[in-house]
Design a protein around this motif. Structure first.
Motif, PDB file in Angstrom:
ATOM      1  N   ALA A  41       0.453  -1.312  -0.104  1.00 29.85           N
ATOM      2  CA  ALA A  41      -0.022  -0.038   0.133  1.00 29.85           C
ATOM      3  C   ALA A  41       0.704   1.180  -0.243  1.00 29.85           C
ATOM      4  CB  ALA A  41      -0.575  -0.073   1.328  1.00 29.85           C
ATOM      5  N   ILE A  42       1.946   1.428   1.140  1.00 27.30           N
ATOM      6  CA  ILE A  42       2.427   2.300   0.807  1.00 27.30           C
ATOM      7  C   ILE A  42       3.747   2.729  -0.782  1.00 27.30           C
ATOM      8  CG2 ILE A  42       4.503   2.964   1.635  1.00 27.30           C
ATOM      9  CD1 ILE A  42       4.237   2.268   4.553  1.00 27.30           C
ATOM     10  N   VAL A  43       3.932   1.722  -1.750  1.00 27.20           N
ATOM     11  CA  VAL A  43       4.928   1.512  -2.541  1.00 27.20           C
ATOM     12  C   VAL A  43       3.893   2.217  -3.301  1.00 27.20           C
ATOM     13  CG1 VAL A  43       5.762   0.529  -4.436  1.00 27.20           C
ATOM     14  CG2 VAL A  43       6.537  -0.938  -2.348  1.00 27.20           C
ATOM     15  N   GLN A  44       2.052   1.569  -3.494  1.00 29.23           N
ATOM     16  CA  GLN A  44       1.336   2.256  -4.137  1.00 29.23           C
ATOM     17  C   GLN A  44       1.201   3.829  -3.946  1.00 29.23           C
ATOM     18  OE1 GLN A  44       0.083   0.670  -7.013  1.00 29.23           O
ATOM     19  NE2 GLN A  44      -1.197   2.157  -7.678  1.00 29.23           N
ATOM     20  N   ALA A  45       1.157   3.701  -3.378  1.00 32.04           N
ATOM     21  CA  ALA A  45       0.764   5.984  -2.773  1.00 32.04           C
ATOM     22  C   ALA A  45       1.551   6.215  -3.139  1.00 32.04           C
ATOM     23  CB  ALA A  45       0.534   5.835  -0.850  1.00 32.04           C
ATOM     24  N   GLU A  46       3.337   6.124  -2.925  1.00 32.13           N
ATOM     25  CA  GLU A  46       4.359   6.272  -3.688  1.00 32.13           C
ATOM     26  C   GLU A  46       4.219   6.536  -4.923  1.00 32.13           C
ATOM     27  OE1 GLU A  46       7.952   6.958  -5.496  1.00 32.13           O
ATOM     28  OE2 GLU A  46       7.287   4.851  -5.277  1.00 32.13           O
ATOM     29  N   LYS A  47       3.954   5.986  -5.997  1.00 31.37           N
ATOM     30  CA  LYS A  47       3.492   6.287  -7.157  1.00 31.37           C
ATOM     31  C   LYS A  47       3.090   6.920  -7.537  1.00 31.37           C
ATOM     32  CE  LYS A  47       4.771   1.222  -8.453  1.00 31.37           C
ATOM     33  NZ  LYS A  47       4.604  -0.361  -8.556  1.00 31.37           N
ATOM     34  N   ILE A  61       3.374  10.334  -9.614  1.00 29.61           N
ATOM     35  CA  ILE A  61       2.595  10.820 -10.790  1.00 29.61           C
ATOM     36  C   ILE A  61       1.896  12.267 -10.721  1.00 29.61           C
ATOM     37  CG2 ILE A  61       0.548   9.946 -11.780  1.00 29.61           C
ATOM     38  CD1 ILE A  61       0.875   7.554 -11.681  1.00 29.61           C
ATOM     39  N   ALA A  62       1.003  12.168  -9.077  1.00 26.15           N
ATOM     40  CA  ALA A  62       1.009  14.112  -9.382  1.00 26.15           C
ATOM     41  C   ALA A  62       1.860  14.707  -9.153  1.00 26.15           C
ATOM     42  CB  ALA A  62       0.095  13.716  -7.651  1.00 26.15           C
ATOM     43  N   LEU A  63       3.481  14.717  -8.548  1.00 27.14           N
ATOM     44  CA  LEU A  63       4.357  15.821  -8.546  1.00 27.14           C
ATOM     45  C   LEU A  63       5.092  15.689  -9.832  1.00 27.14           C
ATOM     46  CD1 LEU A  63       5.268  15.053  -4.401  1.00 27.14           C
ATOM     47  CD2 LEU A  63       4.189  17.055  -5.686  1.00 27.14           C
ATOM     48  N   MET A  64       4.765  14.903 -11.218  1.00 27.83           N
ATOM     49  CA  MET A  64       5.331  15.046 -11.693  1.00 27.83           C
ATOM     50  C   MET A  64       5.839  15.835 -13.046  1.00 27.83           C
ATOM     51  SD  MET A  64       8.155  13.955 -13.644  1.00 27.83           S
ATOM     52  CE  MET A  64       8.681  12.746 -12.246  1.00 27.83           C
ATOM     53  N   LEU A  65       3.856  16.207 -12.898  1.00 27.27           N
ATOM     54  CA  LEU A  65       3.480  17.105 -13.989  1.00 27.27           C
ATOM     55  C   LEU A  65       4.424  19.034 -13.578  1.00 27.27           C
ATOM     56  CD1 LEU A  65       2.562  18.083 -16.846  1.00 27.27           C
ATOM     57  CD2 LEU A  65       0.213  17.870 -15.490  1.00 27.27           C
ATOM     58  N   PRO A  66       4.292  19.319 -12.264  1.00 26.80           N
ATOM     59  CA  PRO A  66       4.178  20.651 -11.820  1.00 26.80           C
ATOM     60  C   PRO A  66       6.221  20.866 -11.913  1.00 26.80           C
ATOM     61  CG  PRO A  66       3.428  19.816 -10.591  1.00 26.80           C
ATOM     62  CD  PRO A  66       2.996  18.423 -11.350  1.00 26.80           C
ATOM     63  N   CYS A  67       6.560  19.760 -11.536  1.00 26.00           N
ATOM     64  CA  CYS A  67       8.112  19.779 -10.908  1.00 26.00           C
ATOM     65  C   CYS A  67       8.398  19.818 -13.030  1.00 26.00           C
ATOM     66  CB  CYS A  67       8.676  18.483 -10.563  1.00 26.00           C
ATOM     67  SG  CYS A  67       8.181  18.678  -8.726  1.00 26.00           S
ATOM     68  N   ALA A  68       8.345  19.388 -13.870  1.00 27.04           N
ATOM     69  CA  ALA A  68       8.051  19.210 -14.662  1.00 27.04           C
ATOM     70  C   ALA A  68       8.208  20.274 -14.871  1.00 27.04           C
ATOM     71  CB  ALA A  68       8.317  18.364 -16.417  1.00 27.04           C
ATOM     72  N   ALA A  69       6.929  21.082 -15.817  1.00 25.70           N
ATOM     73  CA  ALA A  69       7.323  22.432 -15.688  1.00 25.70           C
ATOM     74  C   ALA A  69       7.741  23.621 -15.383  1.00 25.70           C
ATOM     75  CB  ALA A  69       5.335  22.759 -15.465  1.00 25.70           C
ATOM     76  N   VAL A  70       8.611  23.447 -13.541  1.00 30.42           N
ATOM     77  CA  VAL A  70       9.310  24.628 -13.195  1.00 30.42           C
ATOM     78  C   VAL A  70      10.332  24.033 -13.468  1.00 30.42           C
ATOM     79  CG1 VAL A  70      10.239  24.744 -11.006  1.00 30.42           C
ATOM     80  CG2 VAL A  70       8.133  24.415 -11.414  1.00 30.42           C
ATOM     81  N   MET A 125       3.010   5.918 -16.899  1.00 29.33           N
ATOM     82  CA  MET A 125       3.007   6.234 -15.749  1.00 29.33           C
ATOM     83  C   MET A 125       1.697   6.012 -14.819  1.00 29.33           C
ATOM     84  SD  MET A 125       5.721   8.218 -13.716  1.00 29.33           S
ATOM     85  CE  MET A 125       4.858   8.538 -12.065  1.00 29.33           C
ATOM     86  N   ALA A 126       0.958   6.188 -14.903  1.00 24.50           N
ATOM     87  CA  ALA A 126      -0.604   6.259 -14.988  1.00 24.50           C
ATOM     88  C   ALA A 126      -1.063   4.875 -15.734  1.00 24.50           C
ATOM     89  CB  ALA A 126      -1.551   7.221 -15.350  1.00 24.50           C
ATOM     90  N   LEU A 127      -0.589   4.514 -17.526  1.00 24.38           N
ATOM     91  CA  LEU A 127      -0.515   3.624 -17.473  1.00 24.38           C
ATOM     92  C   LEU A 127      -0.043   1.916 -17.261  1.00 24.38           C
ATOM     93  CD1 LEU A 127      -0.984   4.854 -21.157  1.00 24.38           C
ATOM     94  CD2 LEU A 127      -2.802   3.749 -19.880  1.00 24.38           C
TER      95      LEU A 127
END
Length: 105
Positions: A22-28, A32-41, A78-80
């Motif tokens: 469950a912890i590993v799945q939450a980390e994934k 996914i949630a942080l990748m888009l804003p970090c890439a834009a920054v 990553m989502a797929l």
């Protein structure tokens, strides 16, 4: 021919193992949630540096767009992958798997 006892069924996992899963799945999902804003920054920072270095004004905007597009592509991949892994785990738990993994099909 000697007799070998079969290995224990991997479905009988302990509660500790399911907690770690469950912890590993939450980390994934957090990744996914942080990748888009970090890439834009990161694209904006690189573009801003290139603006100052080449004395232009449009490169930062192009960096933001490039970072957002590349982040979105990575998030979709990553989502797929996460969805495919969840689907495989669900079919294995239900016993509906045909016994072949993806490389054997």
């Amino acid at each position: 021919m000697p007799f070998h006892r079969p290995l224990k069924n991997s479905d009988s996992r302990s509660s500790m193992s399911s907690g770690v899963d469950a912890i590993v799945q939450a980390e994934k999902l957090l990744q996914i949630a942080l990748m888009l804003p970090c890439a834009a920054v990161v694209g904006w920072l690189i573009g801003s540096w290139a603006d100052k270095h080449f004395h232009q004004t449009w490169i930062a905007i192009a960096g933001i767009v490039f970072g957002a597009v590349s982040g979105l592509v990575y998030v979709i991949r990553m989502a797929l992958t996460a969805e495919r892994g969840t689907r495989n785990e669900t079919s294995a738990q239900n016993g509906s798997s045909d016994g072949l993994d993806d490389s054997q099909k």
